[in-house]
Design a protein around this motif. Sequence first.
Motif, PDB file in Angstrom:
ATOM      1  N   MET A  49       0.827  -1.212   0.000  1.00 60.94           N
ATOM      2  CA  MET A  49       0.000   0.000   0.000  1.00 60.94           C
ATOM      3  C   MET A  49       0.860   1.259   0.000  1.00 60.94           C
ATOM      4  N   LEU A  50       1.955   1.195   0.795  1.00 60.14           N
ATOM      5  CA  LEU A  50       2.817   2.372   0.916  1.00 60.14           C
ATOM      6  C   LEU A  50       3.672   2.599  -0.324  1.00 60.14           C
ATOM      7  N   ASP A  51       4.087   1.521  -0.960  1.00 60.67           N
ATOM      8  CA  ASP A  51       4.983   1.638  -2.108  1.00 60.67           C
ATOM      9  C   ASP A  51       4.606   0.579  -3.137  1.00 60.67           C
ATOM     10  N   PRO A  52       3.583   0.849  -3.947  1.00 55.78           N
ATOM     11  CA  PRO A  52       3.173  -0.132  -4.964  1.00 55.78           C
ATOM     12  C   PRO A  52       4.321  -0.410  -5.945  1.00 55.78           C
ATOM     13  N   VAL A  53       4.610  -1.664  -6.161  1.00 55.53           N
ATOM     14  CA  VAL A  53       5.693  -2.055  -7.067  1.00 55.53           C
ATOM     15  C   VAL A  53       5.152  -3.078  -8.051  1.00 55.53           C
ATOM     16  N   PRO A  54       5.845  -3.261  -9.200  1.00 57.74           N
ATOM     17  CA  PRO A  54       5.391  -4.263 -10.173  1.00 57.74           C
ATOM     18  C   PRO A  54       5.405  -5.663  -9.563  1.00 57.74           C
ATOM     19  N   ARG A  55       4.486  -6.496 -10.036  1.00 53.96           N
ATOM     20  CA  ARG A  55       4.432  -7.880  -9.527  1.00 53.96           C
ATOM     21  C   ARG A  55       5.472  -8.720 -10.261  1.00 53.96           C
ATOM     22  N   SER A  56       6.723  -8.475  -9.925  1.00 57.40           N
ATOM     23  CA  SER A  56       7.859  -9.200 -10.505  1.00 57.40           C
ATOM     24  C   SER A  56       8.755  -9.648  -9.352  1.00 57.40           C
ATOM     25  N   PHE A  57       9.807 -10.393  -9.692  1.00 57.67           N
ATOM     26  CA  PHE A  57      10.714 -10.865  -8.650  1.00 57.67           C
ATOM     27  C   PHE A  57      11.365  -9.697  -7.923  1.00 57.67           C
ATOM     28  N   SER A  58      11.862  -8.730  -8.679  1.00 61.86           N
ATOM     29  CA  SER A  58      12.514  -7.573  -8.047  1.00 61.86           C
ATOM     30  C   SER A  58      11.511  -6.773  -7.228  1.00 61.86           C
ATOM     31  N   GLY A  59      10.274  -6.663  -7.750  1.00 58.76           N
ATOM     32  CA  GLY A  59       9.244  -5.953  -6.994  1.00 58.76           C
ATOM     33  C   GLY A  59       8.936  -6.653  -5.690  1.00 58.76           C
ATOM     34  N   LYS A  60       8.898  -7.991  -5.715  1.00 57.56           N
ATOM     35  CA  LYS A  60       8.624  -8.751  -4.504  1.00 57.56           C
ATOM     36  C   LYS A  60       9.742  -8.565  -3.485  1.00 57.56           C
ATOM     37  N   MET A  61      10.974  -8.485  -3.955  1.00 55.16           N
ATOM     38  CA  MET A  61      12.108  -8.263  -3.059  1.00 55.16           C
ATOM     39  C   MET A  61      12.001  -6.899  -2.378  1.00 55.16           C
ATOM     40  N   GLN A  62      11.581  -5.863  -3.151  1.00 55.62           N
ATOM     41  CA  GLN A  62      11.405  -4.522  -2.571  1.00 55.62           C
ATOM     42  C   GLN A  62      10.320  -4.557  -1.503  1.00 55.62           C
ATOM     43  N   GLU A  63       9.238  -5.276  -1.793  1.00 55.24           N
ATOM     44  CA  GLU A  63       8.131  -5.376  -0.846  1.00 55.24           C
ATOM     45  C   GLU A  63       8.577  -6.057   0.447  1.00 55.24           C
TER      46      GLU A  63
END
Length: 785
Positions: free
Chosen positions: A132-146
């Motif tokens: 919610m705070l930082d929407p990121v793409p649903r990718s591997f790198s995005g999941k790591m950021q989350e």
Amino acid sequence: MKLVSRSLLKLKRTSQVILAVLVICLVVRLLPYFAPVRAADIAQNHLAMQFSDRNGLPLGTLLTRDQEHTSVVPLNQVSPQFIHAILAAEDGSFYHHGALDMKAIIRAAKEAIHAKRIVSGASTITMQLARMLDPVPRSFSGKMQEIWLSWRLAAGMNKDEILAAYINRLPMGGNIYGVEAAARIYFSIPASELNLAQASLLAAIPNNPTYFNPYEHRERLKQRQKYVLNRMVQEKYISEANATRTHSEKVVFQSRQRGIIAAPHFLFWLANQISPTPLDKGGLIPPFLRGVRGDQSVIRTTINRPLQQFVEAQLQQVISSLAANNVHDAAALVIDNHTGEVLAYVGSPDYFNEAKLGRNDGVQALRQPGSTLKPFVYELALEKGLIRPNTILADVPAHYAIPGAKLYSPTDYTEKFLGPVRVRIALANSLNVPAVRVLEKVGVETFLERLHQLGFEHLNQTPEHYGLGLTLGSGEVSLWELAHAYLTIARLGDATSLVSTFSNSAIPTDAMNRVSTSDTLPNHRIWQLITNILSDNHARATAFGVNSVLNLPFPSAVKTGTSSNFRDTWTVGFTTDYTVATWVGNFNGEPMRQVSGVTGAAPLWNRIMLHLHEHQEPAGFPPPEGLVQLPVCAISGLRPTPDCTSVVQEYFYPEDKNNYEHENQFNLPPEYDEWLAKQQQSNFTANNLRILSPHHGDLFLVYPGEEAKQKLEFKLVGNKSAPVEWWLNGEKLDTKSANSLFWYLRPGKWTLEARSGKMSDKVSFQVELATLKPTRRGFSISNSH
């Protein structure tokens, strides 16, 4: 050799320093990505508010700057039923794991391998909050950021703080965010009062707010509720019997309008007036918004709710009556003249009708104002002495050469011209040509400066951009700005800001009343004269008739306007107590059919004005100070003669009285010639003889050898039934044509005279031989005029 060694050593030390600085900069740059995130760092700033009318009646709640329904409440002000429901539905082990739930991750992986597809997710509430705070793409790198942000949240906040931040951000359908907002919008109760049935339904929505929209997909939502209740049974929050009973319970969702009782456009506009700047820097709540959460402080507005609801209803009725004319939208604004307080603010017929662009705010929208700016150009011309109350203006065809554009020829709605008219008639009947002539005297730049003084902030182009069409509505203004400017007329030049709220402990007056203030324009006598003209029902009878909807049973001043191609109609007017501004048109820009200011916006204005003064008539307007009244012909404003069919009283400056009393006749200047030539019969043509061609002082060129080919027309206007004699240099011309004849050009100075009974007219002109042969045919006669 030693020198080289020292240089190398020095270079090495310099490199080490530079490297150290780079490392420090990199650490400083990356430090925020390693630092724990604390509750204060993510404090929600776009908070919902409650509004009431001037008497404490509720108007609506939960409106934010971004037109989202968001309300922040601490965890202890949320029903335990909802907390249990959302935990069971989204993260049953929330209080027993860290940022990640390793057991859930392993379980999800095993299920995915076994089924060869993703069966269940493993996102924790902390991970969902991170998304919610930082929407990121649903990718591997995005999941790591989350995941990384989740660890930082867990490092800086305890479980209750994370859960509170989460439930206050939950997407609850449409533009509703947070459990408090959802409880108030859907059920008209605070989150603390949610029962199990309501709580389990709300906890079902965030999984897919669009798919489970309670207004459109009630059955889907009930199925998801069943899942939530089953999970609550598994987590031992409720019994199975309780879950079954709750699922069968009928829950009523309020209509989506119930969150706002009245004045939705006004409330959204008002919420946007609170500057977001302090909120976006540091995340701390400024003093004037502290406490605006949960049972938040109520912002007391100047709106009168019964009046607001009356205007809303009348607006819808008027639009319904004009549907056959392709009219779909309207707006209205009501202001108290004594205080500047906004009493009613309606931006469209139905804010909640998205298919008809209902969210568009017609009060703030920029549209072409038609003729509604004309009173201000006349006032300015009177103020500067460029015209006087008894000035005669020419309502005749006029042409203006504009650099880089076509010839500008203003016309009126009827495409007819009245000839000589007094200022009162020109303004009251909204005649275009006289208004353009007056603006030409004033100057576009000077007029634009005055409009800025009056609060028209959106007229921000150059004077050249608007040109002389500015007085006819070539710019774009808002209904808000127009009402504000007419309030200045009603207050006789004593300008004031429009007021939208009363001061209270939660919101400072300055923050909520941030609207333009114009300079005081204290020439009361001229503002009184403008008011007197706009309230003169007989003066505007030529264009509107005596019994139009502009004629009220008490003193009122009013002006209408219609934009080009009939896309906008306006009516703005006032009594001594109230200013009312109305707009009728189409948000999508489509032209209306057979609708003008008096048939579009005026009926709405009429209804509102009659309602405002239903129980008490307003006081009359004061007459212009220090002016005297003298008799004049009704339309032309000339001194009455036996031929004048209607005599009225007109205001004069005392110093003009002497000229008036010694005025014998009024001779129309050459600018009236084209108009006179088209008149069938009038006082000017029946009782006067006028040579229209040639003009006095004209010079014509005749080329050698072509004297027998070039003709000049002698033409006059007057009583065509009487015989006319033509005389040229004292010799009578033999002609059978009374009002027109052609004469072969001959070099010389000539005096042409027309005689008919006791009437006559005389002009002088000159014909000279040209020295050069014309190179282009059709230009053998040169007129110097």
